[in-house]
Design a protein around this motif. Structure first.
Motif, short mmCIF file in Angstrom:
data_model
loop_
_atom_site.label_atom_id
_atom_site.label_comp_id
_atom_site.label_asym_id
_atom_site.label_seq_id
_atom_site.Cartn_x
_atom_site.Cartn_y
_atom_site.Cartn_z
N UNK A 1 -11.80 -14.12 -0.72
CA UNK A 1 -11.89 -13.58 -2.11
C UNK A 1 -12.52 -12.37 -2.13
N UNK A 2 -12.78 -11.94 -3.49
CA UNK A 2 -13.55 -10.75 -3.86
C UNK A 2 -12.91 -9.66 -4.01
N UNK A 3 -13.99 -8.55 -4.08
CA UNK A 3 -13.42 -7.06 -4.16
C UNK A 3 -12.41 -6.47 -3.08
N UNK A 4 -12.95 -7.04 -1.65
CA UNK A 4 -12.47 -6.40 -0.53
C UNK A 4 -10.87 -6.67 -0.72
N UNK A 5 -10.27 -7.78 -0.93
CA UNK A 5 -8.80 -8.14 -1.23
C UNK A 5 -8.23 -7.27 -2.07
N UNK A 6 -9.03 -7.12 -3.14
CA UNK A 6 -8.34 -6.29 -4.29
C UNK A 6 -8.27 -4.66 -3.85
N UNK A 7 -9.38 -4.29 -2.93
CA UNK A 7 -9.06 -2.73 -2.58
C UNK A 7 -7.89 -2.70 -1.39
N UNK A 8 -7.98 -3.85 -0.65
CA UNK A 8 -7.02 -3.85 0.40
C UNK A 8 -5.52 -4.10 -0.05
N UNK A 9 -5.36 -4.64 -1.22
CA UNK A 9 -4.26 -4.71 -1.98
C UNK A 9 -3.60 -3.17 -1.98
N UNK A 10 -4.55 -2.39 -3.02
CA UNK A 10 -4.39 -1.14 -3.57
C UNK A 10 -3.82 -0.09 -2.21
N UNK A 11 -4.79 -0.15 -1.20
CA UNK A 11 -4.36 0.44 0.15
C UNK A 11 -3.17 0.15 0.68
N UNK A 12 -2.56 -1.47 0.78
CA UNK A 12 -1.61 -1.64 1.46
C UNK A 12 -0.13 -1.12 0.33
N UNK A 13 -0.44 -1.37 -0.90
CA UNK A 13 0.74 -0.91 -1.69
C UNK A 13 0.83 0.68 -1.50
N UNK A 14 -0.13 1.27 -1.02
CA UNK A 14 0.11 2.95 -1.12
C UNK A 14 0.72 3.02 0.61
N UNK A 15 0.22 2.35 1.63
CA UNK A 15 0.38 2.84 2.83
C UNK A 15 1.49 1.96 3.57
N UNK A 16 1.14 0.68 3.28
CA UNK A 16 1.76 -0.26 4.51
C UNK A 16 3.20 -0.92 4.04
N UNK A 17 3.54 -0.82 2.69
CA UNK A 17 4.61 -1.48 1.93
C UNK A 17 5.93 -0.81 2.50
N UNK A 18 5.81 0.35 3.07
CA UNK A 18 7.12 1.14 3.32
C UNK A 18 7.86 0.24 4.77
N UNK A 19 7.05 -0.17 5.37
CA UNK A 19 7.32 -0.63 6.65
C UNK A 19 7.29 -2.45 6.56
#
Length: 350
Positions: free
Chosen positions: A19-37
């Motif tokens: 839980x926590x802020x780390x997951x929120x930051x990770x989601x934002x980065x995933x939605x920018x970088x990782x979702x395409x693949x």
């Protein structure tokens, strides 16, 4: 007194997820970088599904961090350790772990020479065979004898965004009773023709302990067992195999769609662009060339949606020029040298 046969599932609430802020930051980065693949919901596309039980390079936090850092260039995944810092990569790993769903670490025990009439003392009888069920699903075809009982035990993971009421649906080819318990509470099941049954269960976020007890009472080892709610979770091996045979068609329509898929006979990491007039083409970013152009429906990416992205997608429609005859991109008469700089979202194609 004869013991009744039963087919029991016990799901007990266990621990919570990251839980926590780390997951929120990770989601934002995933939605920018990782979702395409890996897909917007981590369901897999060109790259593997990141939320199921099949992991090619390890599912622990340390192994996921290592995979992100080092990448797999031969499969089209760059080494993100050169692009993002330690905290960002840790945030990504925490987000991926928070989205895990389905069954994990399914262990089985087989007891020989058990019949419906004899029953079984589950605590007192020693198993004749035991091991890990791979994939971690419930299969009644493992025993090599005609009379047997089985016990399965594993973990059921439910992320926060998938909590809620789930329907339990299944088929088992024997008429004698089976019971379902969730957190110690019996679930009322409706029995129907053809061995079908259904019920309802509420699942909260976290790890749930899963146990299945079975005594054979029919020559057919068919078992379908699924959970349907905000997602579909196959619990039985036959349910899992059935889900993998599904197809998912990506259609070219009135809007642009850009995706990165692993496609048969095309380079790894090819970028597919579905044009608004239903013309699709695939670009190899490494060589700045167009590898295929076709018209009509775009791609069939199933069953990658359920698997690991290892099975190639299929091009659909009418091909407008032969495979392996690349069209080179030229700028001022020269083939440009391309360098990966990362991903960014755009409101519309540029």
């Amino acid at each position: 007194m004869k013991k009744q046969s039963f087919f029991i599932i016990v799901i007990a609430l266990a621990i919570g997820l990251h839980g926590g802020e780390s997951i929120t930051r990770g989601k934002a980065l995933y939605d920018t970088v990782c979702f395409a693949c890996h897909g917007k919901k981590l369901e897999g596309a060109a790259g593997p599904n990141l939320k199921d039980f099949e992991w090619l390079h390890g599912a622990s936090r340390e192994q996921i961090i290592s995979s992100i850092k080092k990448g797999f260039p031969e499969k089209g995944m760059v080494a993100f350790g050169a692009l993002y810092n330690e905290q960002q990569i840790a945030d990504l790993a925490n987000y991926v772990l928070s989205r895990q769903e389905g069954v994990r670490s399914m262990e089985y025990k087989i007891y020989h020479n058990v019949t419906m009439d004899s029953g079984i003392d589950w605590k007192g009888k020693r198993a004749d065979k035991q091991g890990q069920s791979l994939p971690p699903t419930i299969s009644l075809t493992l025993p090599e004898v005609d009379q047997f009982a089985m016990k399965f035990e594993g973990e059921l993971l439910i992320p926060k965004d998938l909590v809620g009421n789930y329907q339990v649906r299944g088929v088992i080819r024997q008429k004698r009773g089976f019971e379902l318990f969730v957190d110690g509470k019996k679930v009322d099941l409706s029995l129907m023709k053809g061995g079908r049954f259904q019920g309802a269960v509420e699942l909260t976020a976290g790890n749930h302990h899963l146990e299945v007890f079975y005594i054979k009472d029919f020559r057919d080892g068919t078992l379908l067992l699924d959970l349907y709610g905000k997602t579909h979770i196959p619990l039985a091996a036959q349910s899992y195999q059935k889900s993998k045979t599904s197809s998912l068609i990506v259609k070219a329509n009135d809007s642009y769609l850009i995706s990165r898929k692993r496609i048969a006979e095309l380079p790894a990491g090819a970028i597919v662009v579905n044009h608004k007039d239903q013309i699709s083409y695939a670009i190899d970013p490494k060589t700045a060339s167009i590898n295929a152009i076709w018209q009509g429906k775009s791609l069939d990416i199933g069953p990658n949606i359920y698997a690991r992205g290892q099975q190639t997608a299929k091009l659909l429609g009418e091909h407008l020029f032969p495979y392996k005859k690349d069209l080179k991109l030229l700028i001022n008469g020269q083939v440009p040298q391309l360098r990966f700089k990362g991903y960014e979202k755009a409101a519309k194609p540029r």
